[in-house]
Design a protein around this motif. Structure first.
Motif, PDB file in Angstrom:
ATOM      1  N   GLN A   7       2.414 -10.682  11.216  1.00 47.67           N
ATOM      2  CA  GLN A   7       1.887  -9.374  10.854  1.00 47.67           C
ATOM      3  C   GLN A   7       3.042  -8.429  10.507  1.00 47.67           C
ATOM      4  OE1 GLN A   7      -0.345  -7.619  14.055  1.00 47.67           O
ATOM      5  NE2 GLN A   7      -1.508  -6.319  12.690  1.00 47.67           N
ATOM      6  N   ASN A   8       2.885  -7.700   9.418  1.00 43.58           N
ATOM      7  CA  ASN A   8       3.845  -6.710   8.905  1.00 43.58           C
ATOM      8  C   ASN A   8       5.132  -7.310   8.351  1.00 43.58           C
ATOM      9  OD1 ASN A   8       2.183  -4.409   9.536  1.00 43.58           O
ATOM     10  ND2 ASN A   8       2.696  -4.797  11.673  1.00 43.58           N
ATOM     11  N   ASP A   9       5.180  -8.628   8.171  1.00 42.38           N
ATOM     12  CA  ASP A   9       6.357  -9.254   7.572  1.00 42.38           C
ATOM     13  C   ASP A   9       6.231  -9.281   6.048  1.00 42.38           C
ATOM     14  OD1 ASP A   9       7.433  -9.700  10.041  1.00 42.38           O
ATOM     15  OD2 ASP A   9       7.429 -11.890   9.894  1.00 42.38           O
ATOM     16  N   SER A  10       7.381  -9.308   5.404  1.00 46.29           N
ATOM     17  CA  SER A  10       7.401  -9.408   3.939  1.00 46.29           C
ATOM     18  C   SER A  10       8.486 -10.357   3.444  1.00 46.29           C
ATOM     19  CB  SER A  10       7.619  -8.021   3.317  1.00 46.29           C
ATOM     20  OG  SER A  10       8.850  -7.476   3.749  1.00 46.29           O
ATOM     21  N   VAL A  68       4.686  -5.546   2.944  1.00 44.44           N
ATOM     22  CA  VAL A  68       4.201  -5.192   4.275  1.00 44.44           C
ATOM     23  C   VAL A  68       2.711  -4.867   4.270  1.00 44.44           C
ATOM     24  CG1 VAL A  68       4.432  -3.525   6.161  1.00 44.44           C
ATOM     25  CG2 VAL A  68       6.472  -4.471   5.091  1.00 44.44           C
ATOM     26  N   GLU A  69       2.237  -4.182   3.255  1.00 46.03           N
ATOM     27  CA  GLU A  69       0.820  -3.812   3.187  1.00 46.03           C
ATOM     28  C   GLU A  69      -0.088  -5.045   3.146  1.00 46.03           C
ATOM     29  OE1 GLU A  69       3.118  -2.561   0.909  1.00 46.03           O
ATOM     30  OE2 GLU A  69       3.390  -0.670   1.973  1.00 46.03           O
ATOM     31  N   THR A  71       0.301  -7.800   4.774  1.00 46.48           N
ATOM     32  CA  THR A  71       0.255  -8.485   6.063  1.00 46.48           C
ATOM     33  C   THR A  71      -0.025  -7.527   7.216  1.00 46.48           C
ATOM     34  OG1 THR A  71       2.655  -8.286   6.337  1.00 46.48           O
ATOM     35  CG2 THR A  71       1.824 -10.296   5.260  1.00 46.48           C
ATOM     36  N   ALA A  72      -0.554  -6.359   6.920  1.00 47.39           N
ATOM     37  CA  ALA A  72      -0.804  -5.344   7.949  1.00 47.39           C
ATOM     38  C   ALA A  72      -1.884  -5.772   8.941  1.00 47.39           C
ATOM     39  CB  ALA A  72      -1.189  -4.019   7.293  1.00 47.39           C
TER      40      ALA A  72
END
Length: 108
Positions: A7-10, A68-69, A71-72
């Motif tokens: 989550q939140n990774d890019s 990031v968006e 995997t939010a």
């Protein structure tokens, strides 16, 4: 195919060698452009809609760079690449399934 990302990774890129319904590699030489789509596996809500993907004709791969968006929200998702061919035809891969994308929750 299963693809895992936190989550939140890019930093992790989704890279595939596209296969047809018979498991044969799809030739990308005739691809004009490509987009990536992803939906929530449970709710069917589309969360990534036609974002540009990278076509690497030399290595015969398709790549989507997560931001990031994307995997939010943690959970299970289904993804696919949609290619616009030089002929004007549209071809979606995988053909007979989806890419299973699992966004795992962060610990903290």
């Amino acid at each position: 195919m299963d693809f895992y990302i936190k989550q939140n990774d890019s930093a992790a890129d989704l890279i595939i060698t596209p296969k047809d319904e018979n498991g044969e590699t799809v030739d990308l030489s005739g691809v004009k452009s490509c987009v990536f789509n992803m939906k929530n596996a449970q709710t069917q809500e589309v969360v990534i809609n036609r974002k540009p993907a990278v076509v690497d004709k030399v290595n015969n791969t398709l790549k989507y760079d997560f931001v990031v968006e994307d995997t939010a929200t943690s959970g299970k998702f289904h993804g696919e690449f949609e290619m616009l061919m030089n002929s004007g035809d549209i071809r979606t891969v995988p053909t007979n399934t989806y890419i299973n994308i699992i966004i795992q929750k962060d610990i903290a």
